[in-house]
Design a protein around this motif. Structure first.
Motif, PDB file in Angstrom:
ATOM      1  N   ARG A  71       0.720  -1.330   0.037  1.00 37.29           N
ATOM      2  CA  ARG A  71       0.005  -0.037   0.106  1.00 37.29           C
ATOM      3  C   ARG A  71       0.744   1.238   0.108  1.00 37.29           C
ATOM      4  O   ARG A  71       1.041   1.740   1.008  1.00 37.29           O
ATOM      5  CB  ARG A  71      -0.967  -0.121   1.091  1.00 37.29           C
ATOM      6  N   TRP A  72       1.553   1.559  -1.205  1.00 40.10           N
ATOM      7  CA  TRP A  72       2.413   2.617  -1.212  1.00 40.10           C
ATOM      8  C   TRP A  72       1.906   3.989  -1.241  1.00 40.10           C
ATOM      9  O   TRP A  72       2.502   4.847  -0.902  1.00 40.10           O
ATOM     10  CB  TRP A  72       3.168   2.463  -2.725  1.00 40.10           C
ATOM     11  N   ARG A  73       0.569   4.203  -1.167  1.00 42.69           N
ATOM     12  CA  ARG A  73      -0.010   5.421  -1.161  1.00 42.69           C
ATOM     13  C   ARG A  73      -0.703   5.732   0.147  1.00 42.69           C
ATOM     14  O   ARG A  73      -1.355   6.660   0.599  1.00 42.69           O
ATOM     15  CB  ARG A  73      -1.204   5.551  -2.013  1.00 42.69           C
ATOM     16  N   SER A  74      -0.517   4.744   1.199  1.00 48.04           N
ATOM     17  CA  SER A  74      -1.009   4.868   2.535  1.00 48.04           C
ATOM     18  C   SER A  74       0.073   5.306   3.470  1.00 48.04           C
ATOM     19  O   SER A  74       1.035   5.332   3.263  1.00 48.04           O
ATOM     20  CB  SER A  74      -1.703   3.789   3.011  1.00 48.04           C
ATOM     21  N   HIS A  75      -0.395   5.948   4.572  1.00 50.51           N
ATOM     22  CA  HIS A  75       0.421   6.166   5.703  1.00 50.51           C
ATOM     23  C   HIS A  75       0.257   5.421   7.044  1.00 50.51           C
ATOM     24  O   HIS A  75      -0.981   4.606   6.762  1.00 50.51           O
ATOM     25  CB  HIS A  75       0.444   7.685   5.856  1.00 50.51           C
ATOM     26  N   HIS A  76       0.808   5.580   7.901  1.00 53.05           N
ATOM     27  CA  HIS A  76       0.535   4.636   9.039  1.00 53.05           C
ATOM     28  C   HIS A  76      -0.764   4.374   9.656  1.00 53.05           C
ATOM     29  O   HIS A  76      -1.382   3.634  10.189  1.00 53.05           O
ATOM     30  CB  HIS A  76       1.846   4.826  10.147  1.00 53.05           C
ATOM     31  N   ASP A  77      -1.594   5.834   9.681  1.00 51.99           N
ATOM     32  CA  ASP A  77      -2.980   5.781  10.326  1.00 51.99           C
ATOM     33  C   ASP A  77      -3.737   4.748   9.326  1.00 51.99           C
ATOM     34  O   ASP A  77      -4.579   4.286   9.916  1.00 51.99           O
ATOM     35  CB  ASP A  77      -3.416   7.026  10.404  1.00 51.99           C
ATOM     36  N   GLU A  78      -3.421   4.803   8.190  1.00 51.98           N
ATOM     37  CA  GLU A  78      -4.419   4.023   7.116  1.00 51.98           C
ATOM     38  C   GLU A  78      -4.083   2.542   7.319  1.00 51.98           C
ATOM     39  O   GLU A  78      -5.093   1.894   7.358  1.00 51.98           O
ATOM     40  CB  GLU A  78      -4.227   4.556   5.800  1.00 51.98           C
ATOM     41  N   LEU A  79      -2.823   2.243   7.493  1.00 53.59           N
ATOM     42  CA  LEU A  79      -2.497   0.969   7.600  1.00 53.59           C
ATOM     43  C   LEU A  79      -3.218   0.537   8.815  1.00 53.59           C
ATOM     44  O   LEU A  79      -3.720  -0.614   8.791  1.00 53.59           O
ATOM     45  CB  LEU A  79      -0.767   0.913   7.529  1.00 53.59           C
ATOM     46  N   LEU A  80      -2.910   0.932  10.233  1.00 52.76           N
ATOM     47  CA  LEU A  80      -3.438   0.657  11.423  1.00 52.76           C
ATOM     48  C   LEU A  80      -5.039   0.596  11.248  1.00 52.76           C
ATOM     49  O   LEU A  80      -5.603  -0.537  11.683  1.00 52.76           O
ATOM     50  CB  LEU A  80      -3.031   1.828  12.450  1.00 52.76           C
ATOM     51  N   ASP A  81      -5.818   1.761  10.640  1.00 52.25           N
ATOM     52  CA  ASP A  81      -7.163   1.336  10.313  1.00 52.25           C
ATOM     53  C   ASP A  81      -7.487   0.166   9.829  1.00 52.25           C
ATOM     54  O   ASP A  81      -8.583  -0.507   9.968  1.00 52.25           O
ATOM     55  CB  ASP A  81      -7.554   2.621   9.680  1.00 52.25           C
ATOM     56  N   PRO A  87     -10.095  -9.252  10.291  1.00 51.64           N
ATOM     57  CA  PRO A  87     -10.442 -10.422  11.189  1.00 51.64           C
ATOM     58  C   PRO A  87      -9.501 -10.659  12.440  1.00 51.64           C
ATOM     59  O   PRO A  87     -10.054 -11.574  13.198  1.00 51.64           O
ATOM     60  CB  PRO A  87     -10.393 -11.674  10.323  1.00 51.64           C
ATOM     61  N   HIS A  88      -8.416 -10.329  12.467  1.00 51.92           N
ATOM     62  CA  HIS A  88      -7.643 -10.569  13.720  1.00 51.92           C
ATOM     63  C   HIS A  88      -7.154  -9.287  14.364  1.00 51.92           C
ATOM     64  O   HIS A  88      -5.918  -8.862  14.907  1.00 51.92           O
ATOM     65  CB  HIS A  88      -6.386 -11.199  13.193  1.00 51.92           C
ATOM     66  N   ALA A  89      -8.008  -8.356  14.417  1.00 48.58           N
ATOM     67  CA  ALA A  89      -7.884  -6.962  15.071  1.00 48.58           C
ATOM     68  C   ALA A  89      -7.429  -7.136  16.629  1.00 48.58           C
ATOM     69  O   ALA A  89      -6.812  -6.346  16.991  1.00 48.58           O
ATOM     70  CB  ALA A  89      -9.240  -6.029  14.873  1.00 48.58           C
ATOM     71  N   ASP A  90      -7.953  -8.219  17.101  1.00 51.53           N
ATOM     72  CA  ASP A  90      -7.347  -8.578  18.438  1.00 51.53           C
ATOM     73  C   ASP A  90      -6.057  -9.014  18.684  1.00 51.53           C
ATOM     74  O   ASP A  90      -5.544  -8.800  19.961  1.00 51.53           O
ATOM     75  CB  ASP A  90      -8.445  -9.764  19.003  1.00 51.53           C
ATOM     76  N   LEU A  91      -5.165  -9.030  17.789  1.00 44.22           N
ATOM     77  CA  LEU A  91      -4.122  -9.153  17.710  1.00 44.22           C
ATOM     78  C   LEU A  91      -3.377  -8.102  17.583  1.00 44.22           C
ATOM     79  O   LEU A  91      -1.978  -7.940  17.746  1.00 44.22           O
ATOM     80  CB  LEU A  91      -3.555 -10.225  16.645  1.00 44.22           C
ATOM     81  N   VAL A  92      -3.946  -6.905  16.873  1.00 44.06           N
ATOM     82  CA  VAL A  92      -3.380  -5.701  17.011  1.00 44.06           C
ATOM     83  C   VAL A  92      -3.605  -4.635  17.917  1.00 44.06           C
ATOM     84  O   VAL A  92      -2.518  -3.748  18.360  1.00 44.06           O
ATOM     85  CB  VAL A  92      -3.654  -5.147  15.360  1.00 44.06           C
ATOM     86  N   GLU A  93      -5.015  -4.677  18.198  1.00 39.76           N
ATOM     87  CA  GLU A  93      -5.236  -3.683  19.058  1.00 39.76           C
ATOM     88  C   GLU A  93      -4.408  -3.296  20.426  1.00 39.76           C
ATOM     89  O   GLU A  93      -4.252  -2.112  20.731  1.00 39.76           O
ATOM     90  CB  GLU A  93      -6.761  -3.729  19.371  1.00 39.76           C
ATOM     91  N   PRO A  94      -4.235  -4.268  21.049  1.00 37.04           N
ATOM     92  CA  PRO A  94      -3.160  -4.273  22.271  1.00 37.04           C
ATOM     93  C   PRO A  94      -1.915  -3.995  22.270  1.00 37.04           C
ATOM     94  O   PRO A  94      -1.272  -3.255  22.997  1.00 37.04           O
ATOM     95  CB  PRO A  94      -3.399  -5.741  22.773  1.00 37.04           C
ATOM     96  N   VAL A  95      -1.293  -3.763  20.878  1.00 31.43           N
ATOM     97  CA  VAL A  95       0.061  -3.321  20.756  1.00 31.43           C
ATOM     98  C   VAL A  95      -0.056  -2.125  19.656  1.00 31.43           C
ATOM     99  O   VAL A  95       1.107  -1.989  19.247  1.00 31.43           O
ATOM    100  CB  VAL A  95       0.977  -4.342  20.376  1.00 31.43           C
TER     101      VAL A  95
END
Length: 192
Positions: A71-81, A87-95
């Motif tokens: 995703r070369w046109r995105s920034h870190h907030d877009e990647l995080l969103d 389906p695995h947001a539970d593995l991302v949200e805590p960290v």
């Protein structure tokens, strides 16, 4: 896994100022080897959280270095969103990164390969990095090697690195300790 009492595991010594590097934890797990990775990520997630909390509480820089998944046109907030809607947001949200975290995009396995990370570390006067994240036998191993050849001290937070294959991860940890002089420490014992 590598024994806690093996030489090089948590050796104390004089260390330059450090940073915690969180590798590839912003992940949608929509790739071919995700089924191998997800169980290990679930297992190490509490230790990754412990390492991040300890760094933040200690005033240590927390730097996220993450694939951008093309995703070369995105920034870190877009990647995080994007990954938080997966389906695995539970593995991302805590960290997930906080507002004070630094963020570097990478496209290959090493956190240094064609990224501004080395420049950033030098600007901040950081000569020691602690690595956590994924995957031990790939991105963590290659990043530790690249740090070593740049004369940057490396600690691998051994209970906070996920793997695809346990046997390869164990061999990678041993290689990092034996061949690169990396310290292997648990998140609860992490010191900068």
């Amino acid at each position: 896994m590598v024994s806690e009492d093996m030489p090089g595991s948590g050796d104390a010594g004089e260390r330059p100022p450090g940073a915690l590097i969180v590798v590839d934890m912003l992940n949608d797990y929509q790739h071919p080897d995700a089924d191998l990775l997800v169980p290990s990520v679930r297992e190490v997630l509490p230790a990754v959280r412990t390492a991040i909390d300890a760094a933040r509480e200690g005033g240590v820089e927390v730097i996220y270095v993450n694939d951008n998944f093309g995703r070369w046109r995105s920034h870190h907030d877009e990647l995080l969103d994007t990954v938080l809607k997966g389906p695995h947001a539970d593995l991302v949200e805590p960290v997930a990164p906080d507002d004070d975290s630094l963020f570097v995009v990478k496209a290959r396995h090493s956190i240094f390969y064609e990224t501004p990370l080395e420049y950033l570390l030098r600007q901040l006067g950081i000569g020691h990095i602690a690595l956590c994240g994924q995957a031990t036998e790939q991105c963590i191993l290659y990043s530790a090697l690249d740090a070593h050849i740049r004369h940057i001290d490396v600690t691998v937070v051994r209970d906070a690195v996920a793997h695809l294959h346990a046997d390869l991860a164990d061999a990678a940890l041993r290689m990092m300790r034996e061949n690169m002089g990396a310290r292997l420490e648990k998140a609860a014992d992490l010191a900068f």
